[in-house]
Design a protein around this motif. Sequence first.
Motif, mmCIF file in Angstrom:
data_model
loop_
_atom_site.group_PDB
_atom_site.id
_atom_site.type_symbol
_atom_site.label_atom_id
_atom_site.label_comp_id
_atom_site.label_asym_id
_atom_site.label_seq_id
_atom_site.Cartn_x
_atom_site.Cartn_y
_atom_site.Cartn_z
ATOM 1 N N GLU A 1 7.745 -4.284 1.103
ATOM 2 C CA GLU A 1 7.633 -3.224 2.111
ATOM 3 C C GLU A 1 7.876 -1.851 1.496
ATOM 4 O O GLU A 1 7.152 -0.897 1.775
ATOM 5 N N LYS B 1 4.926 -0.953 -0.551
ATOM 6 C CA LYS B 1 3.814 -0.519 0.311
ATOM 7 C C LYS B 1 4.052 0.899 0.813
ATOM 8 O O LYS B 1 3.129 1.722 0.829
ATOM 9 N N GLU B 2 5.312 1.161 1.227
ATOM 10 C CA GLU B 2 5.636 2.507 1.708
ATOM 11 C C GLU B 2 5.465 3.541 0.598
ATOM 12 O O GLU B 2 4.902 4.623 0.816
ATOM 13 N N GLU B 3 5.951 3.188 -0.602
ATOM 14 C CA GLU B 3 5.806 4.121 -1.728
ATOM 15 C C GLU B 3 4.340 4.335 -2.071
ATOM 16 O O GLU B 3 3.929 5.466 -2.361
ATOM 17 N N SER C 1 1.858 4.032 -0.019
ATOM 18 C CA SER C 1 1.306 4.842 1.058
ATOM 19 C C SER C 1 1.688 6.309 0.872
ATOM 20 O O SER C 1 0.852 7.210 1.029
ATOM 21 N N LYS D 1 -0.284 7.713 -1.924
ATOM 22 C CA LYS D 1 -1.665 7.947 -1.488
ATOM 23 C C LYS D 1 -1.737 9.255 -0.689
ATOM 24 O O LYS D 1 -2.630 10.079 -0.896
ATOM 25 N N ILE D 2 -0.748 9.412 0.231
ATOM 26 C CA ILE D 2 -0.720 10.648 1.035
ATOM 27 C C ILE D 2 -0.536 11.859 0.135
ATOM 28 O O ILE D 2 -1.207 12.886 0.298
#
Length: 163
Positions: free
Chosen positions: A105, A108-110, A112, A115-116
């Motif tokens: 998780e 995935k957050e990192e 994301s 990516k942002i």
Amino acid sequence: MGFFNIWTFIFTIINILVLYYILKRLLFKPVTQFLEDRENKIKSSLEEAEREKQEAYNLKAKYEEILQNADNEKKAIIERAQKFAEERANKIIDDANKEAKAIIERAKEEASLEKIKAMHDLREELSQLVIDAASRVLEKKLPINDEDIIEEVIEEAGASWHK
């Protein structure tokens, strides 16, 4: 001779009776007492042996029971240890799975967030490129649809992007 024979006979009988009395007093009673004592001692020894034999059987039964209880307790301890080990292993596996999920998780957050951030950086760079292209167009006072200037700006952007 007849008289002598009777007195001899009487005297012999008296001697035999005296001898019997003396032997009875001095020999028969002690021997009889000794034999009775010996018989009582043997009976007592046999009774003692029988009692000790019974005690030995009782002790044997008690020790067998103790050994059985020890064996049962050993089995119970092993079962408890195995159950504890299994529960501990399951807990460790569950904790590891939870940690793995948490790591995934976070990853995935990192990803994301990266990516942002990359999109934000790309927007900033594209904005800068558009501003640069617009300022060059204005400096040269060329029409905005001049493809050479646009291609030159795109090539410069590609070169700066790969750095």
